[in-house]
Design a protein around this motif. Structure first.
Motif, PDB file in Angstrom:
ATOM      1  N   THR A   7      60.591  -9.020 -17.817  1.00 40.50           N
ATOM      2  CA  THR A   7      60.839  -8.516 -19.166  1.00 40.50           C
ATOM      3  C   THR A   7      61.016  -9.634 -20.064  1.00 40.50           C
ATOM      4  OG1 THR A   7      61.486  -6.415 -18.451  1.00 40.50           O
ATOM      5  CG2 THR A   7      62.083  -6.855 -20.630  1.00 40.50           C
ATOM      6  N   PRO A   8      60.456  -9.717 -21.178  1.00 42.49           N
ATOM      7  CA  PRO A   8      60.792 -10.992 -22.049  1.00 42.49           C
ATOM      8  C   PRO A   8      62.099 -10.579 -22.765  1.00 42.49           C
ATOM      9  CG  PRO A   8      59.043  -9.409 -23.115  1.00 42.49           C
ATOM     10  CD  PRO A   8      59.237  -8.887 -21.794  1.00 42.49           C
ATOM     11  N   SER A   9      62.788 -11.692 -22.979  1.00 46.30           N
ATOM     12  CA  SER A   9      64.246 -11.779 -23.625  1.00 46.30           C
ATOM     13  C   SER A   9      64.176 -11.297 -25.096  1.00 46.30           C
ATOM     14  CB  SER A   9      64.858 -13.115 -23.395  1.00 46.30           C
ATOM     15  OG  SER A   9      64.384 -14.274 -23.865  1.00 46.30           O
ATOM     16  N   VAL A  10      63.103 -11.868 -25.625  1.00 44.08           N
ATOM     17  CA  VAL A  10      62.830 -11.554 -27.039  1.00 44.08           C
ATOM     18  C   VAL A  10      61.532 -10.832 -27.414  1.00 44.08           C
ATOM     19  CG1 VAL A  10      64.510 -13.347 -27.877  1.00 44.08           C
ATOM     20  CG2 VAL A  10      61.866 -13.898 -27.623  1.00 44.08           C
ATOM     21  N   PRO A  11      61.142 -10.303 -28.598  1.00 48.69           N
ATOM     22  CA  PRO A  11      60.090  -9.564 -28.787  1.00 48.69           C
ATOM     23  C   PRO A  11      58.705 -10.651 -29.217  1.00 48.69           C
ATOM     24  CG  PRO A  11      61.350  -9.156 -30.653  1.00 48.69           C
ATOM     25  CD  PRO A  11      62.576  -9.780 -29.568  1.00 48.69           C
ATOM     26  N   ALA A  12      57.786 -10.502 -28.930  1.00 49.75           N
ATOM     27  CA  ALA A  12      56.442 -11.357 -29.416  1.00 49.75           C
ATOM     28  C   ALA A  12      56.561 -11.423 -31.099  1.00 49.75           C
ATOM     29  CB  ALA A  12      55.425 -11.069 -28.862  1.00 49.75           C
ATOM     30  N   PRO A  13      56.020 -12.117 -31.683  1.00 48.84           N
ATOM     31  CA  PRO A  13      56.126 -12.170 -32.998  1.00 48.84           C
ATOM     32  C   PRO A  13      55.285 -11.097 -33.416  1.00 48.84           C
ATOM     33  CG  PRO A  13      55.557 -14.455 -32.566  1.00 48.84           C
ATOM     34  CD  PRO A  13      55.672 -13.717 -31.113  1.00 48.84           C
ATOM     35  N   GLY A  14      55.737 -10.263 -34.580  1.00 51.10           N
ATOM     36  CA  GLY A  14      55.070  -8.977 -35.104  1.00 51.10           C
ATOM     37  C   GLY A  14      55.246  -7.703 -34.168  1.00 51.10           C
ATOM     38  N   LYS A  15      56.277  -7.965 -33.107  1.00 47.99           N
ATOM     39  CA  LYS A  15      56.351  -6.697 -32.077  1.00 47.99           C
ATOM     40  C   LYS A  15      57.891  -5.934 -32.265  1.00 47.99           C
ATOM     41  CE  LYS A  15      52.399  -6.818 -30.409  1.00 47.99           C
ATOM     42  NZ  LYS A  15      51.229  -5.920 -30.438  1.00 47.99           N
ATOM     43  N   TYR A  16      58.513  -6.660 -33.163  1.00 52.03           N
ATOM     44  CA  TYR A  16      59.837  -6.246 -33.224  1.00 52.03           C
ATOM     45  C   TYR A  16      59.645  -4.639 -33.743  1.00 52.03           C
ATOM     46  CZ  TYR A  16      64.951  -5.903 -34.433  1.00 52.03           C
ATOM     47  OH  TYR A  16      66.611  -5.774 -34.219  1.00 52.03           O
ATOM     48  N   ALA A  68      71.784 -11.170 -28.537  1.00 54.79           N
ATOM     49  CA  ALA A  68      71.515 -10.233 -29.588  1.00 54.79           C
ATOM     50  C   ALA A  68      71.127 -11.019 -30.831  1.00 54.79           C
ATOM     51  CB  ALA A  68      72.770  -9.552 -30.097  1.00 54.79           C
ATOM     52  N   GLN A  69      71.582 -12.289 -30.944  1.00 53.46           N
ATOM     53  CA  GLN A  69      71.109 -12.992 -32.195  1.00 53.46           C
ATOM     54  C   GLN A  69      69.628 -13.272 -32.138  1.00 53.46           C
ATOM     55  OE1 GLN A  69      72.585 -17.200 -32.542  1.00 53.46           O
ATOM     56  NE2 GLN A  69      73.085 -16.684 -34.694  1.00 53.46           N
ATOM     57  N   ALA A  70      69.324 -13.915 -30.791  1.00 57.26           N
ATOM     58  CA  ALA A  70      67.855 -14.190 -30.589  1.00 57.26           C
ATOM     59  C   ALA A  70      67.044 -13.216 -30.973  1.00 57.26           C
ATOM     60  CB  ALA A  70      67.634 -14.757 -29.182  1.00 57.26           C
ATOM     61  N   ILE A  71      67.219 -12.026 -30.584  1.00 58.72           N
ATOM     62  CA  ILE A  71      66.468 -10.723 -30.967  1.00 58.72           C
ATOM     63  C   ILE A  71      66.363 -10.475 -32.267  1.00 58.72           C
ATOM     64  CG2 ILE A  71      66.044  -8.161 -30.538  1.00 58.72           C
ATOM     65  CD1 ILE A  71      67.355  -8.568 -27.684  1.00 58.72           C
ATOM     66  N   LEU A  72      67.504 -10.378 -33.001  1.00 61.06           N
ATOM     67  CA  LEU A  72      67.374 -10.207 -34.283  1.00 61.06           C
ATOM     68  C   LEU A  72      66.632 -11.220 -35.070  1.00 61.06           C
ATOM     69  CD1 LEU A  72      71.207  -9.032 -34.482  1.00 61.06           C
ATOM     70  CD2 LEU A  72      69.114  -7.532 -34.777  1.00 61.06           C
ATOM     71  N   GLN A  73      66.901 -12.572 -34.719  1.00 64.39           N
ATOM     72  CA  GLN A  73      66.376 -13.484 -35.508  1.00 64.39           C
ATOM     73  C   GLN A  73      64.660 -13.198 -35.340  1.00 64.39           C
ATOM     74  OE1 GLN A  73      67.808 -16.903 -33.568  1.00 64.39           O
ATOM     75  NE2 GLN A  73      69.106 -17.359 -35.410  1.00 64.39           N
ATOM     76  N   MET A  74      64.437 -12.717 -34.528  1.00 66.42           N
ATOM     77  CA  MET A  74      62.406 -12.311 -34.368  1.00 66.42           C
ATOM     78  C   MET A  74      62.306 -11.208 -35.218  1.00 66.42           C
ATOM     79  SD  MET A  74      61.257 -14.403 -32.537  1.00 66.42           S
ATOM     80  CE  MET A  74      59.551 -13.973 -32.467  1.00 66.42           C
ATOM     81  N   GLY A  75      63.377 -10.234 -35.590  1.00 65.50           N
ATOM     82  CA  GLY A  75      63.205  -8.984 -36.382  1.00 65.50           C
ATOM     83  C   GLY A  75      63.234  -9.578 -37.870  1.00 65.50           C
ATOM     84  N   VAL A  76      64.034 -10.640 -37.975  1.00 68.94           N
ATOM     85  CA  VAL A  76      64.024 -11.128 -39.433  1.00 68.94           C
ATOM     86  C   VAL A  76      62.830 -12.037 -39.811  1.00 68.94           C
ATOM     87  CG1 VAL A  76      64.987 -12.924 -40.921  1.00 68.94           C
ATOM     88  CG2 VAL A  76      66.629 -11.541 -39.509  1.00 68.94           C
ATOM     89  N   ALA A  77      62.278 -12.815 -38.748  1.00 70.58           N
ATOM     90  CA  ALA A  77      61.025 -13.343 -38.976  1.00 70.58           C
ATOM     91  C   ALA A  77      59.890 -12.296 -39.067  1.00 70.58           C
ATOM     92  CB  ALA A  77      60.706 -14.015 -37.454  1.00 70.58           C
ATOM     93  N   ASP A  78      59.886 -11.047 -38.460  1.00 72.54           N
ATOM     94  CA  ASP A  78      58.980 -10.145 -38.696  1.00 72.54           C
ATOM     95  C   ASP A  78      59.121  -9.388 -40.193  1.00 72.54           C
ATOM     96  OD1 ASP A  78      57.797 -10.754 -36.566  1.00 72.54           O
ATOM     97  OD2 ASP A  78      58.218  -8.894 -35.353  1.00 72.54           O
ATOM     98  N   GLY A  79      60.123  -9.495 -40.924  1.00 64.72           N
ATOM     99  CA  GLY A  79      60.440  -8.966 -42.367  1.00 64.72           C
ATOM    100  C   GLY A  79      60.992  -7.656 -41.924  1.00 64.72           C
ATOM    101  N   VAL A  80      61.691  -7.410 -41.000  1.00 68.76           N
ATOM    102  CA  VAL A  80      62.527  -6.147 -40.716  1.00 68.76           C
ATOM    103  C   VAL A  80      63.729  -5.906 -41.513  1.00 68.76           C
ATOM    104  CG1 VAL A  80      63.064  -4.477 -39.092  1.00 68.76           C
ATOM    105  CG2 VAL A  80      61.048  -5.788 -38.715  1.00 68.76           C
ATOM    106  N   ALA A  81      63.905  -5.184 -42.371  1.00 65.67           N
ATOM    107  CA  ALA A  81      65.054  -5.189 -43.162  1.00 65.67           C
ATOM    108  C   ALA A  81      66.554  -4.843 -42.250  1.00 65.67           C
ATOM    109  CB  ALA A  81      65.281  -4.079 -44.147  1.00 65.67           C
ATOM    110  N   ASP A  82      66.274  -3.889 -41.059  1.00 70.89           N
ATOM    111  CA  ASP A  82      67.292  -3.705 -40.153  1.00 70.89           C
ATOM    112  C   ASP A  82      68.056  -4.929 -39.444  1.00 70.89           C
ATOM    113  OD1 ASP A  82      67.499  -0.929 -40.941  1.00 70.89           O
ATOM    114  OD2 ASP A  82      66.291  -0.122 -39.247  1.00 70.89           O
TER     115      ASP A  82
END
Length: 213
Positions: A4-13, A33-47
């Motif tokens: 299981t990946p530790s962070v989402p792939a780009p565009g998959k948050y 947690a920070q690593a996952i959230l940073q990917m969400g930020v990169a995907d433009g997710v407000a949450d």
């Protein structure tokens, strides 16, 4: 067996990844947690922006804690319509922590949070009117906001409306109704209501006693 990946792939948050980040955060695994959230930020997710911003401002052990970055992320999330970001920005401007104290901005931000549907913001808007912070003091208008907060089920709204009825400020005094509302807030776990409950009970008890001729 695929790992299981530790962070989402780009565009998959998605919501599942967001929940995973929140669980890791609750378990004190801030870096993961920070690593996952940073990917969400990169995907433009407000949450994800709001969650990461909160961590930078409020989590004492968060790695690389950066309050200025937290404010920038809140602002970015607000631009995407995130109501909680507006509420947290209001708090920061009111307290003058990561930004200079500015009650006018605090009031504007909490109104924006309420406008965007944040139920926790309703009683807070009322408190600005109640205290006359950044707006003329208007207890009657405050009571209107407290009623809206009660309708949303917020324990703070029950408490504040109860206090208004108990003391007859902004509304005709009705200690019995005030006690009911404060009791409901206390039952919901609101600590200020729990602390105020004994005084409210005494006020009602005195109100019930027949006046001496």
């Amino acid at each position: 067996m695929a790992q299981t990946p530790s962070v989402p792939a780009p565009g998959k948050y998605d919501d599942a990844w967001h929940q995973r980040a929140q669980t890791l955060y609750a378990d004190g695994k801030y870096a993961e947690a920070q690593a996952i959230l940073q990917m969400g930020v990169a995907d433009g997710v407000a949450d994800a922006m709001t969650a990461l911003a909160y961590s930078h401002l409020y989590a004492p052990e968060f790695p690389g804690k950066n309050p200025a970055l937290g404010i920038a992320l809140f602002e970015k999330a607000l631009a995407l319509g995130d109501a909680r970001a507006a509420r947290y920005l209001s708090e920061q401007y009111h307290l003058g922590q990561a930004v200079p104290k500015d009650d006018a901005m605090a009031f504007a931000m909490i109104q924006k949070a309420a406008e965007l549907g944040d139920s926790d913001a309703l009683a807070s808007v009322g408190m600005f009117h109640w205290k006359g912070v950044a707006t003329p003091r208007d207890p009657a208008k405050a009571v209107e906001w407290f009623r809206r907060s009660v309708e949303s089920g917020d324990p703070k709204g029950f408490y504040q409306l109860g206090m208004a009825y108990l003391d007859g400020i902004g509304v005709a005094a009705d200690p019995e109704r005030g006690l009911q509302l404060i009791q409901r807030s206390a039952e919901m776990g609101f600590s200020e209501a729990q602390a105020e409950l004994p005084r409210a009970q005494r006020v009602v008890q005195a109100h019930r006693q027949p006046r001496q001729p």
